[in-house]
Write a protein that holds these residues in place. Structure first.
Motif, short mmCIF file in Angstrom:
data_model
loop_
_atom_site.label_atom_id
_atom_site.label_comp_id
_atom_site.label_asym_id
_atom_site.label_seq_id
_atom_site.Cartn_x
_atom_site.Cartn_y
_atom_site.Cartn_z
N MET A 1 0.85 -1.19 0.00
CA MET A 1 0.00 0.00 0.00
C MET A 1 0.89 1.25 0.00
N ALA A 2 0.57 2.21 -0.84
CA ALA A 2 1.42 3.39 -1.01
C ALA A 2 1.37 4.31 0.21
N ASN A 3 2.48 5.00 0.45
CA ASN A 3 2.58 5.97 1.54
C ASN A 3 2.61 7.39 1.00
N ARG A 4 2.17 8.34 1.83
CA ARG A 4 2.23 9.74 1.46
C ARG A 4 3.67 10.23 1.47
N LYS A 5 4.00 11.10 0.53
CA LYS A 5 5.31 11.72 0.51
C LYS A 5 5.30 13.03 1.30
N ARG A 6 4.14 13.62 1.44
CA ARG A 6 3.99 14.84 2.25
C ARG A 6 2.60 14.86 2.83
N THR A 7 2.45 15.59 3.93
CA THR A 7 1.16 15.68 4.61
C THR A 7 0.89 17.15 4.89
N THR A 8 0.06 17.75 4.07
CA THR A 8 -0.23 19.18 4.19
C THR A 8 -1.67 19.45 4.60
N LEU A 9 -2.45 18.39 4.72
CA LEU A 9 -3.87 18.57 5.03
C LEU A 9 -4.32 17.50 6.02
N GLY A 10 -5.06 17.93 7.04
CA GLY A 10 -5.70 17.01 7.98
C GLY A 10 -7.19 17.16 7.82
N VAL A 11 -7.88 16.04 7.63
CA VAL A 11 -9.32 16.08 7.33
C VAL A 11 -10.09 15.32 8.40
N VAL A 12 -11.06 16.00 8.99
CA VAL A 12 -11.89 15.40 10.04
C VAL A 12 -13.18 14.87 9.41
N HIS A 13 -13.55 13.65 9.80
CA HIS A 13 -14.74 12.99 9.29
C HIS A 13 -15.60 12.47 10.44
N VAL A 14 -16.80 11.99 10.08
CA VAL A 14 -17.57 11.08 10.93
C VAL A 14 -17.85 9.84 10.09
N THR A 15 -18.06 8.71 10.76
CA THR A 15 -18.23 7.45 10.03
C THR A 15 -19.64 7.24 9.50
N ALA A 16 -20.61 8.06 9.98
CA ALA A 16 -22.01 7.91 9.57
C ALA A 16 -22.56 6.53 9.94
N THR A 17 -22.10 6.01 11.08
CA THR A 17 -22.66 4.78 11.63
C THR A 17 -23.70 5.15 12.69
N PRO A 18 -24.73 4.33 12.89
CA PRO A 18 -25.86 4.70 13.74
C PRO A 18 -25.51 4.72 15.23
N PRO A 19 -26.35 5.35 16.04
CA PRO A 19 -26.12 5.37 17.49
C PRO A 19 -25.98 3.96 18.05
N GLY A 20 -25.01 3.78 18.95
CA GLY A 20 -24.78 2.48 19.56
C GLY A 20 -23.80 1.60 18.81
N TRP A 21 -23.47 1.99 17.58
CA TRP A 21 -22.50 1.19 16.80
C TRP A 21 -21.11 1.39 17.40
N ASP A 22 -20.46 0.29 17.76
CA ASP A 22 -19.16 0.40 18.42
C ASP A 22 -18.33 -0.85 18.12
N LYS A 23 -17.95 -1.00 16.86
CA LYS A 23 -17.20 -2.18 16.44
C LYS A 23 -15.77 -1.85 16.03
N GLY A 24 -15.36 -0.62 16.32
CA GLY A 24 -13.98 -0.24 16.12
C GLY A 24 -13.52 -0.23 14.67
N ALA A 25 -12.20 -0.12 14.52
CA ALA A 25 -11.62 -0.05 13.18
C ALA A 25 -11.91 -1.31 12.38
N ALA A 26 -11.97 -2.45 13.05
CA ALA A 26 -12.26 -3.70 12.35
C ALA A 26 -13.65 -3.64 11.70
N GLY A 27 -14.59 -3.04 12.40
CA GLY A 27 -15.94 -2.93 11.85
C GLY A 27 -16.01 -1.98 10.67
N ILE A 28 -15.33 -0.84 10.78
CA ILE A 28 -15.30 0.10 9.66
C ILE A 28 -14.56 -0.51 8.47
N ARG A 29 -13.49 -1.24 8.78
CA ARG A 29 -12.74 -1.91 7.70
C ARG A 29 -13.66 -2.89 6.95
N ALA A 30 -14.44 -3.64 7.68
CA ALA A 30 -15.35 -4.60 7.05
C ALA A 30 -16.37 -3.90 6.16
#
Length: 246
Positions: A1-30
Motif C-alpha cells: 500500500m502506497a505511503n504519502r510523501k507529504r502531509t499538508t492537510l488534515g481532514v476530520v470525518h464522521v463514520t455515519a454509523t448509527p447510534p450504539g455502533w461500536d465495532k472499532g476499526a475492524a468494523g469500519i474496515r469490514a
C-alpha cells in the motif's frame, strides 16, 4: 500500500454509523471492504468512548476524500447520524471531541505543514465565489465547522472560506453572513445570468429580487409567487447552471 510523501492537510470525518455502533476499526474496515475498497479508508478513527484507533496507518495514503488523499491524513469520529439516519452532531460525544483535539495537536507536531479542515470544506465551489457554502456541501460530514473550531483551539487551519465568516460575494455588495442568505445569493446570481436586473447580489430577497423572480416565473410559465420556491429553483438551475458550465 502506497505511503504519502507529504502531509499538508488534515481532514476530520464522521463514520455515519448509527447510534450504539461500536465495532472499532475492524468494523469500519469490514464496511469499506464490502464496498470494494482494499482497506479501511481512514488513517485512524476515534471510538465512541474516546480512544483513538489506527486504521489504514499513519503514513498510508487513505481513501477518505477524493482528490486529496495523497497529501492528507484522515481521522474519523465514530457516529454522525441519528436513529433516522440523518446527520446529527449530537451523536458525537464530548470524549471524542477531547480526543480529536489531542490527536490533532499531536499530528500537528508530527506533520509541521499540516492544515486542518472538515470533509465538507473540500466540496467544489459551484458558483465560483471563493466560499464553500452549505448548499455546495457534497455531504454533511463531519456535521460541524472544523475550521473555526480548530482555529479557536490554536491549531493551524486550511485556507478555505466558509460561511462561518462574514463574506462579500461581489465588489460593493452587502456582506453575507452564515445562514440561508448564501443560498439566496447564489440564486440571485443565476437570475443575473439570465439578464434579470435585481441590484447587488447580497442574499437579501427584497423588492428588486422579488420582481426579478416574478418576471422569470412569468417567462417560464410558472406560478408567479415571487419566491425562490422549488419549481423556480429547479428551473433556474436547469437553465443557467448548465449554461454556466457550457
Amino acid at each position: 500500500m502506497a505511503n504519502r510523501k507529504r502531509t499538508t492537510l488534515g481532514v476530520v470525518h464522521v463514520t455515519a454509523t448509527p447510534p450504539g455502533w461500536d465495532k472499532g476499526a475492524a468494523g469500519i474496515r469490514a464496511i469499506h471492504k464490502a464496498q470494494g475498497w482494499s482497506d479501511i479508508g481512514y488513517n485512524e478513527i476515534i471510538n465512541p468512548n474516546g480512544p483513538p484507533e489506527m486504521g489504514r496507518g499513519k503514513m498510508a495514503i487513505g481513501a477518505h476524500v477524493a482528490g486529496f488523499n495523497s497529501i492528507s491524513y484522515g481521522t474519523s469520529m465514530v457516529g454522525g447520524v441519528n436513529a433516522s439516519n440523518k446527520p446529527d452532531f449530537n451523536t458525537i460525544r464530548d470524549a471524542q471531541l477531547a480526543t480529536l483535539y489531542k490527536r490533532m495537536k499531536e499530528l500537528t507536531a508530527d506533520f509541521p505543514d499540516i492544515k486542518w479542515c472538515g470533509h465538507r470544506d473540500l466540496s467544489p465551489d459551484k458558483n465560483g465565489n471563493g466560499v464553500i457554502e452549505p448548499f455546495e456541501h457534497i455531504k454533511a460530514c463531519p456535521c460541524f465547522d472544523v475550521i473555526p473550531w480548530a482555529a479557536e483551539h490554536g491549531l493551524p487551519v486550511a485556507d478555505i472560506k466558509g460561511t462561518w465568516k462574514t463574506i462579500t460575494l461581489e465588489p460593493g455588495s452587502a456582506p453575507v453572513l452564515e445562514g440561508p442568505d448564501t443560498r439566496a445569493a447564489y440564486l440571485q446570481r443565476l437570475l443575473t445570468r439570465g439578464g434579470y436586473v435585481l441590484g447587488p447580489i447580497d442574499g437579501i430577497v427584497g423588492r428588486k429580487t422579488t420582481a426579478a423572480i416574478t418576471a422569470f416565473q412569468l417567462a417560464s410559465g410558472l406560478d408567479q409567487s415571487g419566491e425562490f420556491d422549488a419549481p423556480t429553483v429547479a428551473r433556474l438551475r436547469s437553465i443557467f447552471e448548465a449554461k454556466a458550465a457550457a
